[in-house]
Design an enzyme around this catalytic site. Structure first.
Site, PDB file in Angstrom:
ATOM      1  N   CYS A 400       0.887  -1.168   0.072  1.00  0.00           N
ATOM      2  CA  CYS A 400      -0.172   0.118  -0.079  1.00  0.00           C
ATOM      3  C   CYS A 400       0.559   1.441   0.145  1.00  0.00           C
ATOM      4  CB  CYS A 400      -1.135   0.226   1.069  1.00  0.00           C
ATOM      5  SG  CYS A 400      -2.305   1.263   1.045  1.00  0.00           S
ATOM      6  N   ASP A 424     -15.804   6.065   1.896  1.00  0.00           N
ATOM      7  CA  ASP A 424     -15.785   4.688   3.466  1.00  0.00           C
ATOM      8  C   ASP A 424     -14.859   3.877   2.295  1.00  0.00           C
ATOM      9  OD1 ASP A 424     -17.529   5.386   5.608  1.00  0.00           O
ATOM     10  OD2 ASP A 424     -19.398   5.570   4.342  1.00  0.00           O
ATOM     11  N   ASP A 425     -14.037   2.627   3.705  1.00  0.00           N
ATOM     12  CA  ASP A 425     -12.898   1.323   2.449  1.00  0.00           C
ATOM     13  C   ASP A 425     -14.634   0.684   1.724  1.00  0.00           C
ATOM     14  OD1 ASP A 425     -11.119   1.751   4.838  1.00  0.00           O
ATOM     15  OD2 ASP A 425     -12.768   1.945   6.303  1.00  0.00           O
ATOM     16  N   ASP A 441      -9.220  -3.737  -3.473  1.00  0.00           N
ATOM     17  CA  ASP A 441      -7.882  -3.503  -3.340  1.00  0.00           C
ATOM     18  C   ASP A 441      -6.496  -4.502  -4.272  1.00  0.00           C
ATOM     19  OD1 ASP A 441      -6.272  -2.028  -1.857  1.00  0.00           O
ATOM     20  OD2 ASP A 441      -7.229  -1.978  -0.234  1.00  0.00           O
ATOM     21  N   ASP A 464     -11.157  -4.036   3.839  1.00  0.00           N
ATOM     22  CA  ASP A 464     -12.039  -2.976   4.057  1.00  0.00           C
ATOM     23  C   ASP A 464     -13.530  -3.298   4.690  1.00  0.00           C
ATOM     24  OD1 ASP A 464     -10.699  -1.225   2.948  1.00  0.00           O
ATOM     25  OD2 ASP A 464     -10.625  -1.646   1.079  1.00  0.00           O
TER      26      ASP A 464
END
Length: 712
Positions: A400, A424-425, A441, A464
């Protein structure tokens, strides 16, 4: 055309991190064979150097001085390092089997796993004694015993040179700590029988001087919690060490390789009975020229082994022969900083011999500590403006730490129909009566092991879903592999998908599809659909007075950035990876009492706390000293090394305090912990999280000072 990395076509597997393999890795890093992918498997991230063990036991060297860092060495050599224990080798299928169930395929392999001085047939040994080999666990066990207080009683089983050095070292260390000690050296026959009489006599004089009692003709019948049984007589001991002889690793019996008394039989080229499979060091028996087990032979085998591995990987049959010397210099530690030397029947002794031995040992270890610096390729003379500035300072991080900074991301989203606030996630979807959450992701390669990389990417993506208080249901996998031969691509995909299925199944999700392609580097990602059992937990519910809870320590971005440059200690890296691949599923369920929650990832802890504050129209107070850190993170933060996303994260809170610990608040995390704003009335969740095994910490509080984050 621009140069591209050459694809892999053959797999080289090094089983064990012995001295020969360590030297091969160093030489490989200086001149790798194009097209060959290297894997090293060792039970620990470090490999102790036997030559310095007596000095370490005596207290002359700390543990770091003793260990070869295989993680750093692997990074230098371009090899993946798997921390695991090999328990089997199928030479027909060309697969190594690990204790945890993994299977690693290879084309060419070498075994360098050393020996053991375990005594499985001796009653009570496994429960009440420690074998001197493998060295790592033995050194750790001795360190714990040495830290104790009061009188000490030690017994060393085995009166050879190794047992003698160990006994003298222990006697010296205990004396240096002011502990009265009884040290016993036990030999069933005659002690020091392998040495010339003159050298043996000098060692016996050293025993007397250090207070070591020698028991000869003593047949040990059992080891109990109180000491060693010699016949029906108990010799009291609180620490018992086994140093009697060299025994091969038991799993070698199941390999199908030709053996000699359990050791792998090798010819003059160090190749075993199976073409393309080699063995070296103490685990090997040289059939053409048998020699005693000694590190000097392992060290001198390295150039021959390297040449022959490269030959087999290249499809060539011209192998070199290893010709061992008839005798070698023996330098024997005498506990204090003195040593005894023996060669060709000559014996010499004194502090100067210790200094000589110390120089030899340190020179050897410096080969692995002073590795050539890894630098980026030089820029072409003609290049676009700004390229030098972009590449200055540090390479692009993996994980990341490679994501686009928040300021650039939010600006682009706002211009293309997004909101002005961080999202939001996961996206919330309403399907009839069901509330679902959806997130995607992916991560660029940050470790070379596809299996570990998959676990990181899977836990990172699952974060998430868990941050929304939801339960993962289904997932698709998106995999980009660097170009490689189809056979190697198949091996890699099997490792990736095996790990992916395991992690997702543990989380309660099923992989229902995906996509693969080949590209410049390995990238692994997941799109995950989850079900929210109640109202999803978003970023906008935090209230003044809520306590801030964090379920994982931070610092992974800096540690992995250091690992990319060969600057992180192997133990730190393994510890960070262990935390990063720790499931947050149970923590998510316990934290459903939270008003707001997020997972701490690329924008750093401070950046993700800022997202909660912006969405909830609140402020926060963060207690810097209460934020838990991964081992090694603070030490690295005291240098000028930072992850590649750090500067952009730091710019989001320009008034925040500076300093090593404060800077870690802006360190981009991969597969980080959950951070939740929990009502004061629900602080009991902290105890429940600890009971579930999470290293949870209360790190601050939500305030009514809108938009302000104070760090105290």
């Amino acid at each position: 055309m621009q140069d591209k990395p050459l694809p892999y076509t053959r797999d080289l597997l090094l089983i064990g991190g012995g001295h020969t393999h360590a030297l091969v890795l160093r030489m490989w890093g200086m001149s790798a064979l194009p097209g060959a992918r290297v894997t090293v498997i060792n039970p620990e991230p470090t490999a102790p150097y036997s030559g310095m063990l007596p000095g370490h036991l005596a207290g002359h060297y700390d543990r770091r001085a003793l260990d070869i860092d295989l993680v750093q060495l692997g990074r230098f050599a371009g090899a993946r390092v798997i921390v695991g224990r090999v328990t089997g080798l199928d030479t027909d299928a060309r697969v190594a089997k690990l204790e945890d169930g993994r299977q690693i395929a290879f084309d060419v392999a070498s075994v360098d796993v050393g020996i053991t001085s375990d005594m499985p047939a001796l009653p009570g040994f496994a429960a009440n004694a420690v074998p001197a080999k493998p060295l790592g666990p033995f050194a750790s066990a001795w360190g714990r015993y040495l830290e104790g207080n009061g009188p000490a009683k030690v017994a060393v089983i085995g009166g050879g040179v190794a047992g003698a050095e160990i006994a003298l070292a222990m006697a010296h260390a205990l004396g240096a700590r002011g502990r009265s000690a009884e040290v016993h050296l036990i030999e069933r026959d005659t002690a020091l029988s392998a040495l010339p009489p003159r050298s043996a006599a000098r060692l016996r004089t050293a025993f007397a001087g250090m207070g070591v009692t020698v028991h000869e003709g003593a047949d040990v019948s059992a080891v109990t919690e109180d000491g060693v049984m010699i016949g029906d007589r108990l010799l009291e001991a609180g620490f018992v060490c086994g140093a009697a002889g060299a025994r091969p690793q038991a799993w070698l019996n199941e390999t199908g390789l030709a053996l000699h008394d359990g050791f792998v039989a090798v010819g003059p080229t160090l190749e075993t009975s199976v073409t393309g499979t080699f063995a070296t060091g103490d685990c090997a028996h040289m059939t053409a020229s048998p020699r005693p087990k000694a590190g000097v032979y392992a060290v001198r085998q390295a150039p021959v082994l390297l040449h022959n591995l490269r030959a087999r990987l290249s499809g060539q049959d011209r192998l070199k022969r290893y010709r061992p010397q008839r005798d070698y210099l023996k330098l024997i530690s005498l506990g204090e900083k003195a040593a005894l030397g023996d060669r060709f029947g000559m014996t010499f002794q004194g502090k100067w011999v210790w200094r000589w031995k110390d120089l030899i040992d340190r020179t050897f270890m410096d080969k692995f500590r002073n590795l050539p610096a890894m630098t980026q390729p030089a820029l072409p003379r003609d290049h676009a403006d700004g390229l030098a500035d972009l590449l200055a300072g540090k390479p692009l991080c993996g994980g990341c730490g490679a994501k686009v900074g928040q300021e650039a991301l939010m600006a682009a989203l706002a211009e293309t129909g997004g909101t002005a606030l961080p999202g939001d996630d996961a996206a919330v979807l309403t399907m009839g009566a069901e509330r679902m959450v959806l997130s995607t992701d992916h991560l660029r390669e940050m470790v070379r092991d596809p299996e570990v990389m998959t676990r990181l990417a899977a836990h990172h993506a699952l974060g998430d879903i868990w941050a929304m208080g939801a339960e993962p249901q289904s997932a698709t996998a998106n995999i980009v592999l660097p170009q490689m031969a189809p056979r190697l691509a198949g091996r890699t995909l099997r490792e990736i998908m095996s790990a992916a299925h395991e992690v997702m199944a543990e989380a309660g999700a099923t992989i229902v599809g995906g996509h693969t392609s080949q590209g410049a580097e390995m990238t692994i990602g997941f799109t995950i659909l989850g079900r929210a059992p109640g109202t999803p937990i978003t970023l906008d519910g935090a209230l003044p007075g809520d306590i801030l809870v964090l379920t994982k320590p931070i610092g992974s971005g800096l540690i992995m950035a250091a690992e990319m440059q060969g600057l992180a200690e192997g133990d730190w890296v393994v510890g960070a990876l262990r935390q990063m691949t720790r499931s947050q599923g149970a923590a998510s369920r316990l934290l459903r009492v939270a008003h707001a929650m997020t997972d701490v990832t690329g924008f750093g802890l401070a950046g993700h706390l800022r997202n909660i504050c912006l969405n909830s129209a609140v402020g926060a107070e963060l207690r810097l000293d209460d934020v838990p850190l991964l081992e090694g993170a603070l030490e690295l933060a005291q240098t000028d090394l930072r992850a590649s996303l750090f500067a952009e994260n730091r710019a989001l809170l320009p008034d925040a305090p500076s300093g090593p610990r404060a800077d870690l608040l802006f360190d981009p995390q991969t597969a980080g912990g959950l951070m939740a704003a929990v009502p004061e009335a629900e602080r009991g969740v902290l105890a429940r999280l600890r009971e579930a095994g999470y290293p949870v910490a209360e790190i601050g509080r939500i305030t009514d000072r809108v938009g302000q984050i104070s760090i105290v």
